[in-house]
Write a protein that holds these residues in place. Structure first.
Motif, PDB file in Angstrom:
ATOM      1  N   ALA A 183      82.957  30.574  79.117  1.00 14.20           N
ATOM      2  CA  ALA A 183      84.280  30.387  78.489  1.00 14.20           C
ATOM      3  C   ALA A 183      84.988  31.710  78.393  1.00 14.20           C
ATOM      4  CB  ALA A 183      84.117  29.750  77.114  1.00 14.20           C
ATOM      5  N   THR A 184      84.253  32.738  78.169  1.00 19.83           N
ATOM      6  CA  THR A 184      84.861  34.062  78.060  1.00 19.83           C
ATOM      7  C   THR A 184      85.369  34.491  79.408  1.00 19.83           C
ATOM      8  OG1 THR A 184      83.374  34.665  76.266  1.00 19.83           O
ATOM      9  CG2 THR A 184      84.402  36.469  77.449  1.00 19.83           C
TER      10      THR A 184
ATOM     11  N   LYS B  37      88.325  32.383  80.239  1.00 20.77           N
ATOM     12  CA  LYS B  37      89.451  32.838  79.423  1.00 20.77           C
ATOM     13  C   LYS B  37      89.996  34.117  80.000  1.00 20.77           C
ATOM     14  CE  LYS B  37      90.618  34.510  74.847  1.00 20.77           C
ATOM     15  NZ  LYS B  37      90.130  34.893  73.542  1.00 20.77           N
TER      16      LYS B  37
ATOM     17  N   GLN C 136      91.599  27.477  77.703  1.00 23.32           N
ATOM     18  CA  GLN C 136      90.394  28.295  77.844  1.00 23.32           C
ATOM     19  C   GLN C 136      90.103  29.018  76.546  1.00 23.32           C
ATOM     20  OE1 GLN C 136      88.178  28.424  80.298  1.00 23.32           O
ATOM     21  NE2 GLN C 136      89.324  26.787  81.329  1.00 23.32           N
TER      22      GLN C 136
ATOM     23  N   HIS D 141      86.903  28.610  74.554  1.00 27.05           N
ATOM     24  CA  HIS D 141      86.090  29.790  74.237  1.00 27.05           C
ATOM     25  C   HIS D 141      85.764  29.837  72.745  1.00 27.05           C
ATOM     26  CE1 HIS D 141      85.500  34.036  73.134  1.00 27.05           C
ATOM     27  NE2 HIS D 141      84.750  34.074  74.303  1.00 27.05           N
TER      28      HIS D 141
END
Length: 757
Positions: free
Chosen positions: A578-579, A582, A628, A632
Motif C-alpha cells: 500500500a505504501t 501510494k 491508495q 494505506h
C-alpha cells in the motif's frame, strides 16, 4: 436341779453358820515393847525434833502417850497394822514427807523392829497384852469376767532372794495368774514371781514359815495364797498382795505343813489341809476358824473352792474325794473311782464339772448332781502328779513320765511338752501368754509355747543375788535388743519383698498406661499426618492440574501468537504494498502536476487541451492516490491492530509462562512435601503398630506379676509370726529395761542399807 437347790439352801443356812474355833495352843511370842525396844530408837533418830519440849508438827516420840495421841497430821500409829500407820510409812519412805528429813532411811534392823512392834499391837511395856491383828482384806463380788484392773503385776516387790543356794529345789508348788503373765514358784523359804512373757524375775516373797507346798492365785489375780511350812512342826497359809508383796492375811497355826489350800473367789474364806487329815476353813477378814471337818482317812493332798463359791472339793492319798457345801461345811457328795492317791482337783471355770488326777494315771471328770464319773482317760504312765483346768476349759497336766500335756475337755490330747530331766511335780497354764509351765523333782522349771511346743526358757527355783541378777539383766537386755532388731529386720525384709512385688505390678500398670497414652498420641499424630498427607496430595493434584491447564493455555496462545505473527507479517507486507502503491500514486499525481504546469506554459488551445487532459488525468490520479492513501491507512491500521494483538498475546504467553514456572516450582515442592508427609505417616503408622503390638506382651507380663504379687498364705503366716515376734521382743526389751532399772534401784537401796549397818 440339785445344784440350784443347794445354792438356795446355802443362802438360807448362811445366817445360821456358827464358827467352830480350833483351840490349838499359840506359840510363845517374845514381846517387843515401846519402853524396852522402840524408845531408844526414837530418842536417837528423832528426839531432837519430836520431844516433849519441841513437839515439831505436834508429834511427841519420846513419850508413849504422846506418840499414841498423834500429831498435827492425825494418828501416827495403828496398833496391829504397821502398813497403815502413818509413822511407819514416813520413816520407811513409803509416803512423804520422808523421815528423818534430808537423811537416808533408818537401818533396816530398826525399821523391822518398829514394824514388828506396831504389828504386835504397839505394846507400851511387858505387861501390855498382845493385840491380834485382823486381816485388812475386803470380801469381793464373785465374777468370772476379766477384772477391770487386769493384768495385776508386781510393782514394789523386792527382787533380792531370801536364800541363794547353789542348786535348785524340788518344785513343790507352781501357779499362774488367771489374768496376768505371771507365775509363782516355790523356793527355799521363798516364793518366786516370774514374768512369763520374758522369763524375768518379777519379785521374791519371803516365806520364812518353811517350804511352800501349795500356791494359788485368787480368781481375780490380785492375791497369791501360799500354804506350807515345816513337816511335822508347823504350817500356815499366807495371802500376799501381788502389787506390793505385802502380807494381807495370815491364817492357821498347824502342827504340820499345809499340803492343800485355796482361797474362795470372793476372798472371804481360806481352806487349808494336810497330813493331819483335817479340813479347816477360816474367815480371811477376821482370821477366825469358821469350821473344821474330819472326813478323810489319809493325808489331804488337794482342796479347791468352786469358782462360783458354792462347793469345796477335797481329796486325799487314799483315793478319797468329797464335795462340801463351802459356806456350811456340810457334806454334799462322795466321789469314788480312783484306785490310787489323788494328787490334784480342779473345777471347770463354769463350776459345773470338777476334775481330779491320781497316781493311778488317770484324769477323771465328775458331774455334780449324783457325783457320777462322766469322763476319764489315761493321762500319764506312772501317775498324774498335778493338773488344772485352763481359762478356756482345757486341762493341763504333768506326770511321772516327765511330760506336760494339754488336753481338750473331752480328753483328746492337744499337745505334749517333753524334756524334763526328772519326775514331773507341778504344772500350770498361763492363758495370758499361752504358755505351758512344768516343774520337776530336780527344780527344773520349763516354759513352752503352747501352740508350737517350743521350749522358750527355764525359770530358776533359787535365783542369784542382786549383783548377779544385774549382770544377767544387762546381758538379757542386750540379747533382747538384738532379738528385737533381728525380728524387725526380718519383718522389714519380708514387707519389702511383698511391697516390691506389689510395686512391680503398679509399675507395670503404669507402663501399660503410659504405653496406651503413647499409642493414643501416636494414633492422633498418625491421623494428623494422614490429614496432612491427604491435604498435600490434594494440593499437588490441584497444582499439577493447574500446571497442565497452564501448559495447555500457553500452547494455544503460542499457536495464536504464531497465527498473529503471520497475520502481522501479512499486514506488514500489505502496508509495504500500500505504501508503494501510494507512493506510485503520489509520484503520478506529482508528475501530472508537473506536466500540467508545463502544459500551462503552452499557449493556445492545444495547451489548454493538454492541461485539461492532464487535469483530467490528475483528477483520476488524485482519486487513485486518495484510494491508495485510504488503503494505506487501512493497511497500517490493520497492521497496528495485528501488532497490538500479537503483543498482547505474547504478553499473555509471557505471563502464563511466569505463572507456569511458579506452578511447576510449587508442584515440585508439593511433590517433595507429599513424599515427606507419606514417609512421616508411614513411620508414625509403623510406630503406632509397634506400640499396639507391645501392649499384649505388657499385659501378659502384668498378669504374671499379678499372679505372684498378692501376699501368700505362708507369707501372711510368716508376717503374723514376725509381727508377733516384734511385738513380743518390744515387750521383752521394755520388760528387760524396767527389770534392769528395778534391779538398779533395789541394789542401790541394799548397798545404802549395808553402809548404814
Amino acid at each position: 436341779m440339785m445344784k440350784k437347790f443347794l445354792i438356795t439352801s446355802l443362802i438360807f443356812c448362811a445366817s445360821f453358820i456358827v464358827a467352830d474355833i480350833h483351840a490349838a495352843e499359840e506359840a510363845a511370842v517374845e514381846k517387843i515393847t515401846y519402853d524396852d525396844h522402840i524408845l531408844p530408837i526414837f530418842r536417837q533418830r528423832c528426839g531432837s525434833c519430836h520431844n516433849a519440849s519441841d513437839q515439831k508438827g505436834g508429834l511427841v516420840l519420846d513419850n508413849f502417850n504422846g506418840l499414841m495421841a498423834g500429831g498435827g497430821s492425825g494418828g501416827s500409829v495403828e496398833p496391829g497394822d504397821a502398813s497403815s500407820s502413818y509413822l511407819y510409812m514416813v520413816i520407811n519412805h513409803d509416803s512423804e514427807p520422808f523421815m528423818p528429813p534430808n537423811q537416808p532411811k533408818m537401818p533396816e534392823k530398826e525399821l523391822t523392829l518398829i514394824k514388828e512392834w506396831i504389828d504386835m499391837g504397839a505394846l507400851q511395856n511387858k505387861g501390855s497384852k498382845v493385840v491380834k491383828k485382823k486381816n485388812d482384806l475386803a470380801k469381793i463380788e464373785i465374777s468370772t469376767e476379766r477384772p477391770a484392773d487386769a493384768p495385776v503385776m508386781p510393782i514394789s516387790v523386792p527382787l533380792a532372794p531370801v536364800h541363794t543356794p547353789n542348786t535348785g529345789n524340788s518344785v513343790t508348788a507352781l501357779a499362774c495368774s488367771p489374768w496376768a503373765p505371771l507365775a509363782a514358784i516355790s523356793g527355799f523359804e521363798q516364793i518366786l514371781l516370774y514374768d512369763t512373757n520374758s522369763g524375768l524375775l518379777a519379785g521374791v516373797l519371803p516365806f520364812p514359815e518353811g517350804t511352800p507346798q501349795i500356791l494359788k492365785f485368787s480368781r481375780n489375780g490380785q492375791l497369791l495364797m501360799a500354804g506350807g511350812g515345816q513337816g511335822g512342826a508347823s504350817g500356815r497359809v499366807i495371802v500376799f498382795d501381788i502389787k506390793t508383796g505385802n502380807r494381807v492375811a495370815e491364817l492357821g497355826n498347824e502342827y504340820d505343813s499345809v499340803l492343800a489350800a485355796d482361797i474362795s473367789s470372793d476372798h472371804a474364806m481360806v481352806v487349808l489341809c494336810g497330813p493331819k487329815r483335817m479340813i479347816r476353813v477360816f474367815s480371811v477378814q477376821t482370821g477366825e476358824q469358821l469350821y473344821e471337818k474330819k472326813k478323810h482317812t489319809d493325808w489331804i493332798t488337794a482342796a479347791e473352792f468352786s469358782p462360783d463359791g458354792v462347793l469345796l472339793a477335797t481329796a486325799d492319798r487314799s483315793n478319797g474325794m468329797t464335795l462340801w457345801e463351802a459356806m456350811t461345811g456340810n457334806e454334799y457328795l462322795n466321789l469314788k473311782g480312783h484306785t490310787g492317791a489323788i494328787t490334784d482337783v480342779s473345777w471347770r471355770p463354769d463350776s459345773n464339772l470338777v476334775a481330779s488326777s491320781s497316781e493311778d494315771g488317770t484324769i477323771r471328770l465328775w458331774e455334780l448332781n449324783d457325783g457320777n464319773e462322766v469322763k476319764r482317760w489315761n493321762a500319764h504312765g506312772g501317775g498324774v502328779s498335778a493338773m488344772d483346768y485352763t481359762r478356756d476349759g482345757n486341762i493341763i497336766s504333768i506326770g511321772r513320765d516327765r511330760v506336760v500335756k494339754l488336753w481338750q475337755a473331752d480328753g483328746k490330747e492337744i499337745k505334749a511338752f517333753g524334756g524334763l530331766p526328772d519326775l514331773g511335780m507341778e504344772v500350770a497354764f498361763d492363758a495370758e501368754s499361752n504358755r505351758a509351765i512344768g516343774g520337776d523333782w530336780t527344780g527344773d522349771v520349763r516354759v513352752w509355747d503352747a501352740s508350737t511346743g517350743t521350749h522358750l526358757f527355764s525359770l530358776a527355783t533359787n535365783p542369784p543375788g542382786l549383783s548377779e541378777q544385774m549382770a544377767t539383766s544387762i546381758e538379757q537386755l542386750k540379747q533382747a535388743e538384738s532379738k528385737l532388731k533381728s525380728s524387725q529386720d526380718s519383718l522389714a525384709a519380708l514387707n519389702n519383698k511383698i511391697a516390691a512385688r506389689q510395686q512391680a505390678v503398679t509399675a507395670k500398670k503404669q507402663d501399660i498406661t503410659n504405653r496406651e497414652m503413647e499409642l493414643t498420641q501416636a494414633n492422633t499424630q498418625k491421623d494428623q499426618l494422614k490429614k496432612q498427607l491427604d491435604a498435600a496430595t490434594a494440593e499437588l493434584a490441584k497444582k499439577s492440574a493447574e500446571q497442565k491447564s497452564q501448559e495447555g493455555t500457553i500452547g494455544q496462545l503460542k499457536k495464536e501468537v504464531e497465527s498473529l505473527t503471520k497475520a502481522a507479517n501479512d499486514k506488514k507486507a500489505a502496508v509495504a504494498t500500500a505504501t508503494q502503491q501510494k507512493q506510485t500514486a503520489e509520484n503520478q499525481v506529482s508528475e501530472l502536476n508537473k506536466k500540467i504546469e508545463e502544459a500551462k506554459k503552452q499557449e493556445g488551445e492545444e495547451g489548454q487541451k493538454a492541461v485539461a487532459a492532464l487535469e483530467q488525468q490528475l483528477t483520476t490520479a488524485q482519486q487513485q492516490l486518495d484510494a491508495q492513501t485510504k488503503s494505506h491507512a487501512e493497511a497500517v491500521q490493520a497492521q497496528t491492530a495485528v501488532d497490538a494483538a500479537l503483543a498482547a498475546k505474547q504478553k499473555q504467553v509471557t505471563d502464563l509462562e511466569t505463572a507456569l514456572a511458579a506452578t511447576q516450582k510449587a508442584v515440585q515442592e508439593m511433590t517433595v512435601a507429599v513424599k515427606n508427609a507419606d514417609k512421616a505417616f508411614k513411620d508414625q503408622e509403623a510406630n503406632a503398630k509397634k506400640l499396639q503390638d507391645s501392649l499384649p506382651e505388657l499385659k501378659k507380663q502384668l498378669a504374671e506379676l499379678e499372679k505372684v504379687a498378692p501376699i501368700t498364705e505362708d507369707e501372711k503366716k510368716q508376717q503374723a509370726e514376725l509381727a508377733a515376734q516384734v511385738k513380743q521382743n518390744e515387750s521383752l526389751v521394755a520388760l528387760s529395761a524396767a527389770h534392769k532399772q528395778k534391779l538398779e534401784q533395789q541394789l542401790a537401796g541394799s548397798q545404802q542399807a549395808s553402809a548404814q549397818n
